[in-house]
Structure formats: structure tokens, C-alpha cells
Design a protein around this motif. Structure first.
Motif, mmCIF file in Angstrom:
data_model
loop_
_atom_site.group_PDB
_atom_site.id
_atom_site.type_symbol
_atom_site.label_atom_id
_atom_site.label_comp_id
_atom_site.label_asym_id
_atom_site.label_seq_id
_atom_site.Cartn_x
_atom_site.Cartn_y
_atom_site.Cartn_z
ATOM 1 N N ILE A 218 -29.330 -16.301 -10.391
ATOM 2 C CA ILE A 218 -30.115 -16.751 -11.533
ATOM 3 C C ILE A 218 -30.008 -15.692 -12.630
ATOM 4 O O ILE A 218 -30.174 -14.504 -12.375
ATOM 5 N N LYS A 219 -29.779 -16.137 -13.854
ATOM 6 C CA LYS A 219 -29.703 -15.204 -14.982
ATOM 7 C C LYS A 219 -31.083 -15.071 -15.602
ATOM 8 O O LYS A 219 -31.730 -16.066 -15.918
ATOM 9 N N VAL A 220 -31.533 -13.821 -15.749
ATOM 10 C CA VAL A 220 -32.849 -13.534 -16.325
ATOM 11 C C VAL A 220 -32.692 -12.574 -17.492
ATOM 12 O O VAL A 220 -31.662 -11.926 -17.654
ATOM 13 N N LYS A 221 -33.744 -12.487 -18.301
ATOM 14 C CA LYS A 221 -33.730 -11.639 -19.486
ATOM 15 C C LYS A 221 -35.026 -10.856 -19.542
ATOM 16 O O LYS A 221 -36.096 -11.387 -19.257
ATOM 17 N N PHE A 222 -34.923 -9.585 -19.917
ATOM 18 C CA PHE A 222 -36.116 -8.773 -20.105
ATOM 19 C C PHE A 222 -36.798 -9.199 -21.401
ATOM 20 O O PHE A 222 -36.135 -9.615 -22.347
ATOM 21 N N PRO A 223 -38.115 -9.073 -21.494
ATOM 22 C CA PRO A 223 -38.836 -9.560 -22.673
ATOM 23 C C PRO A 223 -38.321 -9.035 -24.008
ATOM 24 O O PRO A 223 -38.142 -9.795 -24.935
ATOM 25 N N SER A 224 -38.087 -7.734 -24.158
ATOM 26 C CA SER A 224 -37.547 -7.222 -25.419
ATOM 27 C C SER A 224 -36.807 -5.915 -25.162
ATOM 28 O O SER A 224 -37.314 -5.038 -24.464
ATOM 29 N N PRO A 225 -35.603 -5.768 -25.723
ATOM 30 C CA PRO A 225 -34.869 -4.512 -25.547
ATOM 31 C C PRO A 225 -35.433 -3.420 -26.453
ATOM 32 O O PRO A 225 -35.925 -3.703 -27.543
ATOM 33 N N ARG A 226 -35.351 -2.196 -25.999
ATOM 34 C CA ARG A 226 -35.839 -1.074 -26.807
ATOM 35 C C ARG A 226 -34.787 -0.639 -27.823
ATOM 36 O O ARG A 226 -35.110 -0.247 -28.918
ATOM 37 N N GLN A 227 -33.534 -0.693 -27.426
ATOM 38 C CA GLN A 227 -32.462 -0.290 -28.335
ATOM 39 C C GLN A 227 -31.606 -1.506 -28.643
ATOM 40 O O GLN A 227 -31.448 -2.397 -27.813
ATOM 41 N N LYS A 228 -31.011 -1.524 -29.805
ATOM 42 C CA LYS A 228 -30.221 -2.680 -30.220
ATOM 43 C C LYS A 228 -28.962 -2.860 -29.389
ATOM 44 O O LYS A 228 -28.525 -3.973 -29.162
ATOM 45 N N ASN A 229 -28.364 -1.801 -28.917
ATOM 46 C CA ASN A 229 -27.122 -1.905 -28.160
ATOM 47 C C ASN A 229 -27.342 -1.983 -26.650
ATOM 48 O O ASN A 229 -26.398 -1.975 -25.889
ATOM 49 N N SER A 230 -28.572 -2.045 -26.196
ATOM 50 C CA SER A 230 -28.835 -2.108 -24.760
ATOM 51 C C SER A 230 -28.757 -3.550 -24.270
ATOM 52 O O SER A 230 -29.042 -4.482 -25.007
ATOM 53 N N LYS A 231 -28.375 -3.697 -23.030
ATOM 54 C CA LYS A 231 -28.299 -5.027 -22.425
ATOM 55 C C LYS A 231 -29.668 -5.377 -21.870
ATOM 56 O O LYS A 231 -30.312 -4.564 -21.228
ATOM 57 N N ASN A 232 -30.082 -6.604 -22.095
ATOM 58 C CA ASN A 232 -31.379 -7.021 -21.579
ATOM 59 C C ASN A 232 -31.271 -8.253 -20.696
ATOM 60 O O ASN A 232 -32.260 -8.914 -20.445
ATOM 61 N N GLU A 233 -30.068 -8.565 -20.221
ATOM 62 C CA GLU A 233 -29.864 -9.687 -19.309
ATOM 63 C C GLU A 233 -29.356 -9.162 -17.975
ATOM 64 O O GLU A 233 -28.642 -8.168 -17.913
ATOM 65 N N LEU A 234 -29.724 -9.872 -16.906
ATOM 66 C CA LEU A 234 -29.418 -9.432 -15.558
ATOM 67 C C LEU A 234 -29.294 -10.654 -14.675
ATOM 68 O O LEU A 234 -29.961 -11.666 -14.902
ATOM 69 N N LYS A 235 -28.437 -10.581 -13.655
ATOM 70 C CA LYS A 235 -28.332 -11.663 -12.677
ATOM 71 C C LYS A 235 -29.078 -11.229 -11.425
ATOM 72 O O LYS A 235 -28.902 -10.117 -10.946
ATOM 73 N N ILE A 236 -29.928 -12.135 -10.921
ATOM 74 C CA ILE A 236 -30.649 -11.839 -9.685
ATOM 75 C C ILE A 236 -30.115 -12.726 -8.576
ATOM 76 O O ILE A 236 -29.665 -13.849 -8.822
ATOM 77 N N LEU A 237 -30.134 -12.216 -7.351
ATOM 78 C CA LEU A 237 -29.668 -12.949 -6.182
ATOM 79 C C LEU A 237 -30.837 -13.224 -5.241
ATOM 80 O O LEU A 237 -31.580 -12.312 -4.901
ATOM 81 N N LEU A 238 -30.985 -14.487 -4.846
ATOM 82 C CA LEU A 238 -32.015 -14.884 -3.882
ATOM 83 C C LEU A 238 -31.350 -15.330 -2.594
ATOM 84 O O LEU A 238 -30.335 -16.028 -2.622
ATOM 85 N N TRP A 239 -31.935 -14.964 -1.465
ATOM 86 C CA TRP A 239 -31.419 -15.313 -0.149
ATOM 87 C C TRP A 239 -32.499 -16.022 0.652
ATOM 88 O O TRP A 239 -33.682 -15.846 0.403
ATOM 89 N N GLY A 240 -32.093 -16.759 1.652
ATOM 90 C CA GLY A 240 -33.016 -17.337 2.635
ATOM 91 C C GLY A 240 -34.013 -18.325 2.059
ATOM 92 O O GLY A 240 -33.683 -19.159 1.225
ATOM 93 N N ASP A 241 -35.254 -18.227 2.524
ATOM 94 C CA ASP A 241 -36.303 -19.161 2.122
ATOM 95 C C ASP A 241 -36.716 -19.003 0.667
ATOM 96 O O ASP A 241 -37.332 -19.904 0.097
ATOM 97 N N ASP A 242 -36.400 -17.877 0.062
ATOM 98 C CA ASP A 242 -36.752 -17.658 -1.342
ATOM 99 C C ASP A 242 -36.072 -18.665 -2.257
ATOM 100 O O ASP A 242 -36.604 -19.014 -3.307
ATOM 101 N N LYS A 243 -34.888 -19.153 -1.871
ATOM 102 C CA LYS A 243 -34.179 -20.130 -2.697
ATOM 103 C C LYS A 243 -34.998 -21.409 -2.841
ATOM 104 O O LYS A 243 -35.175 -21.920 -3.942
ATOM 105 N N GLY A 244 -35.511 -21.904 -1.735
ATOM 106 C CA GLY A 244 -36.306 -23.131 -1.759
ATOM 107 C C GLY A 244 -37.602 -22.957 -2.526
ATOM 108 O O GLY A 244 -38.015 -23.846 -3.281
#
Length: 99
Positions: free
Chosen positions: A27-53
Motif C-alpha cells: 500500500i502506498k502511503v504519504k506523510f501529512p506534510s514534508p519539512r523540506q521541499k526536496n524530501s520524499k514523503n511517500e512510502l510503501k508499506i507491506l502487510l502480511w497475514g491477517d492484517d491484509k483482511g
């Protein structure tokens, strides 16, 4: 150890991944607001097992989550430039705002 806790907003629908007998969800998620203009604020998270459901049952795009888990980084070089990919393996997640 790379244990961390973040507040993030879900920005894309989950993608199901299947590798041999293991199934996970990315799942692709985004942090609420970046502190610096050139910083990345998106991240991919991985869910396993029962967390998917649980995620599919209770959460949707544009929801905020508190995620707890392990941060991983992989780097590789393609023809143009170096690419660093950061993923977050989720151990626990909670809703941030209940509306």
C-alpha cells in the motif's frame, strides 16, 4: 534495529503480491506534510497475514493510520541513475482519526 512508528495517509488502493506460498499486500502511503521541499514523503508499506483482511475490511483510500513496524531500504542502479526504494513492514496498525 529500524523499528519506527509513523502517522500516514493511504493514497492508493492496495496491490496484492504473491510469491510462492506467501501472500502480502503493498500500500502506498504519504506523510501529512514534508519539512523540506526536496524530501520524499511517500512510502510503501507491506502487510502480511491477517492484517491484509483487516485493512480491506476497515480502511480505504484517504484514511489516516498509525503504523508500527520495521523500515527497510534497498538500493540498485539502473541505466540512468541510482534508485533507493524504502519499504515499511507493518507489525501493527491503528486508525488515527475516527470520523
Amino acid at each position: 534495529m529500524n523499528h519506527a512508528i509513523f502517522v500516514a495517509k493511504v493514497i492508493e488502493k492496495p496491490v496484492h503480491l504473491v510469491y510462492k506460498e506467501c501472500q502480502s499486500m503493498e500500500i502506498k502511503v504519504k506523510f501529512p506534510s514534508p519539512r523540506q521541499k526536496n524530501s520524499k514523503n511517500e512510502l510503501k508499506i507491506l502487510l502480511w497475514g491477517d492484517d491484509k483482511g483487516d485493512f480491506l475490511k476497515y480502511y480505504k483510500t484517504q484514511d489516516y493510520l498509525i503504523i508500527e513496524g520495521t523500515l527497510t531500504s534497498t538500493g540498485y542502479i539502473n541505466k540512468e541513475n541510482e534508485i533507493n526504494e524504502v519499504k515499511f513492514i507493518v507489525k501493527k496498525f491503528y486508525p488515527f482519526l475516527l470520523i
